[in-house]
Design an enzyme around this catalytic site. Sequence first.
Site, PDB file in Angstrom:
ATOM      1  N   ARG A  20       1.099  -0.960  -0.272  1.00  0.00           N
ATOM      2  CA  ARG A  20      -0.100   0.258  -0.030  1.00  0.00           C
ATOM      3  C   ARG A  20       0.942   1.454   0.649  1.00  0.00           C
ATOM      4  O   ARG A  20       2.205   1.097   0.079  1.00  0.00           O
ATOM      5  CB  ARG A  20      -1.011   0.021   1.110  1.00  0.00           C
ATOM      6  CG  ARG A  20       0.028   0.055   2.915  1.00  0.00           C
ATOM      7  CD  ARG A  20      -0.776   0.275   3.526  1.00  0.00           C
ATOM      8  NE  ARG A  20      -0.050   0.115   5.325  1.00  0.00           N
ATOM      9  CZ  ARG A  20      -0.280   0.774   6.281  1.00  0.00           C
ATOM     10  NH1 ARG A  20      -1.682   0.302   6.351  1.00  0.00           N
ATOM     11  NH2 ARG A  20      -0.183   1.254   7.324  1.00  0.00           N
ATOM     12  N   GLN A  22       3.286   4.153  -0.056  1.00  0.00           N
ATOM     13  CA  GLN A  22       4.479   4.681  -1.232  1.00  0.00           C
ATOM     14  C   GLN A  22       4.649   3.832  -2.155  1.00  0.00           C
ATOM     15  O   GLN A  22       4.386   3.582  -3.616  1.00  0.00           O
ATOM     16  CB  GLN A  22       5.001   5.341  -0.720  1.00  0.00           C
ATOM     17  CG  GLN A  22       4.564   6.819  -0.707  1.00  0.00           C
ATOM     18  CD  GLN A  22       6.274   7.545   0.608  1.00  0.00           C
ATOM     19  OE1 GLN A  22       7.522   7.055  -0.125  1.00  0.00           O
ATOM     20  NE2 GLN A  22       6.099   8.032   1.728  1.00  0.00           N
ATOM     21  N   TYR A 173      13.560   6.963  15.879  1.00  0.00           N
ATOM     22  CA  TYR A 173      13.030   6.902  13.828  1.00  0.00           C
ATOM     23  C   TYR A 173      14.219   7.360  12.764  1.00  0.00           C
ATOM     24  O   TYR A 173      14.606   6.954  12.009  1.00  0.00           O
ATOM     25  CB  TYR A 173      11.553   7.258  13.314  1.00  0.00           C
ATOM     26  CG  TYR A 173      11.763   7.223  12.197  1.00  0.00           C
ATOM     27  CD1 TYR A 173      10.891   6.871  11.509  1.00  0.00           C
ATOM     28  CD2 TYR A 173      10.673   8.715  11.398  1.00  0.00           C
ATOM     29  CE1 TYR A 173      10.161   6.781   9.960  1.00  0.00           C
ATOM     30  CE2 TYR A 173      10.568   8.998  10.141  1.00  0.00           C
ATOM     31  CZ  TYR A 173       9.966   7.882   9.587  1.00  0.00           C
ATOM     32  OH  TYR A 173       9.961   7.900   8.193  1.00  0.00           O
ATOM     33  N   THR A 208      -0.366   8.205   2.848  1.00  0.00           N
ATOM     34  CA  THR A 208      -0.669   6.865   3.125  1.00  0.00           C
ATOM     35  C   THR A 208      -1.202   6.610   4.817  1.00  0.00           C
ATOM     36  O   THR A 208      -0.989   7.534   5.329  1.00  0.00           O
ATOM     37  CB  THR A 208       0.223   6.521   3.497  1.00  0.00           C
ATOM     38  OG1 THR A 208       1.759   7.260   4.129  1.00  0.00           O
ATOM     39  CG2 THR A 208       1.834   7.155   2.137  1.00  0.00           C
TER      40      THR A 208
END
Length: 275
Positions: A20, A22, A173, A208
Site C-alpha cells: 500500500r 508509497q 525513527y 498514506t
Amino acid sequence: MSTSELPLAGRVAYVTGAARGQGRSHCVRLARAGADVIAIDACAPVAEHNGYAAATPEDLAETVALVESEGRKILARHVDVRDADGQRQVVADGVEQFGRLDIVVANAGVLNWGRLWEIPAQQWQDIIDINLTGLFHTVQAAVPPIIEAGNGGSIITISSAAGIKAVPGSAHYCASKFGVVGLTNSLAVELGEFGIRVNSIHPYGTDTPMGNDLSMYKLLQDHPTYIHSFSPGALPTDSLIAPNDISDIVVWLASDASSLVTAAQIPADKGYLKI
Ligand SMILES: NC(=O)c1ccc[n+]([C@@H]2O[C@H](COP(=O)([O-])OP(=O)(O)OC[C@H]3O[C@@H](n4cnc5c(N)ncnc54)[C@H](O)[C@@H]3O)[C@@H](O)[C@H]2O)c1
C-alpha cells in the site's frame, strides 16, 4: 510510445513495503515505465507501538492487480524485511522468473512516537530492526544478482525528511533514517565500479496510512512546542504529498535520465528542509 521505448523496458525492480502507500505507487509507476516487479510486504502487524493499522494480504493483492493491469509481470510474496532468508529467496525466485535484477526500491518502514528516554527498549529495537537492519537484508539479497546481471543498476532507499532534519518525538525513527543515509552513501561508493547507483529519497508528510497517523497529535498535545519542528514547506502545503509525486522521483532515479546521480539525498519536501 511503444513498449520497447519505455524508459524501464526489459528491466526488473525489487520493491519492499509494496502492499500500500508509497510502495504500491512505486510498483505501479515502475510497471507503467516498463519494468517487471518483485514485491514483498509483511502484510501483518510488525511493530507493537505503531499508532496506525497494519497492511493486509488484500492490500498486496490489490498491488498485484494494479501492476498486472499495466501489462507487466509481478512476483509478490508475504515477507518481512527482517527475514534475511525470505528476502534472499524471493529475489532469487524473481531473478529466475524474470531473468535479471536492475532496480531496488527499499521502501518498507514504520514510524511511531515517544520521547527517547521514555520509550520501551522494544519500541527502539523494532524501528531499528525494520527501518535499518531490514534495509541491510534487502541490500544483501539484491546486490549480488544486480552485479551478476552486469547491466549497472539503481538502488533507491526511502529515508525521510527526518533523515536529514531530526525532529522531536521520534528520535528512534530519526536515528534509523539518518542511518539509511550513511548506508546509502557508503554503498554508492562500493557499487560505483559496477555502474550501480545508490541514492536516498527524503519525503515529508505523505498521504498514506503512516502519514495520516493520528497518534502524532497526542504527542503534539502533550508537548505543544514540538509543532515548531513540523513547519510547512516553501511551496503551498495545504495537503499531504501524493505518493504518485514521490514515484516521479523513483522512476527518474531508476532510469538512465539520472545517470550522473549517485550518493545523493533527494528531498521530496516542498522546501521544508530549508525553512
Ligand atoms: N508517509 C509519510 O509521511 C512518510 C514520510 C517520510 C518517509 N516515509 C517513509 O516512506 C516509506 C513508506 O511509508 P508509507 O508512507 O507508504 O507508509 P505505509 O505504512 O502506508 O506503508 C509501508 C508499507 O511497508 C510495509 N512494512 C512495514 N514494515 C515491514 C516489514 N518489517 N517487512 C515488510 N514490510 C513492511 C507495511 O506493511 C506497509 O505496507 C517508509 O520507509 C517511511 O518511513 C513516509
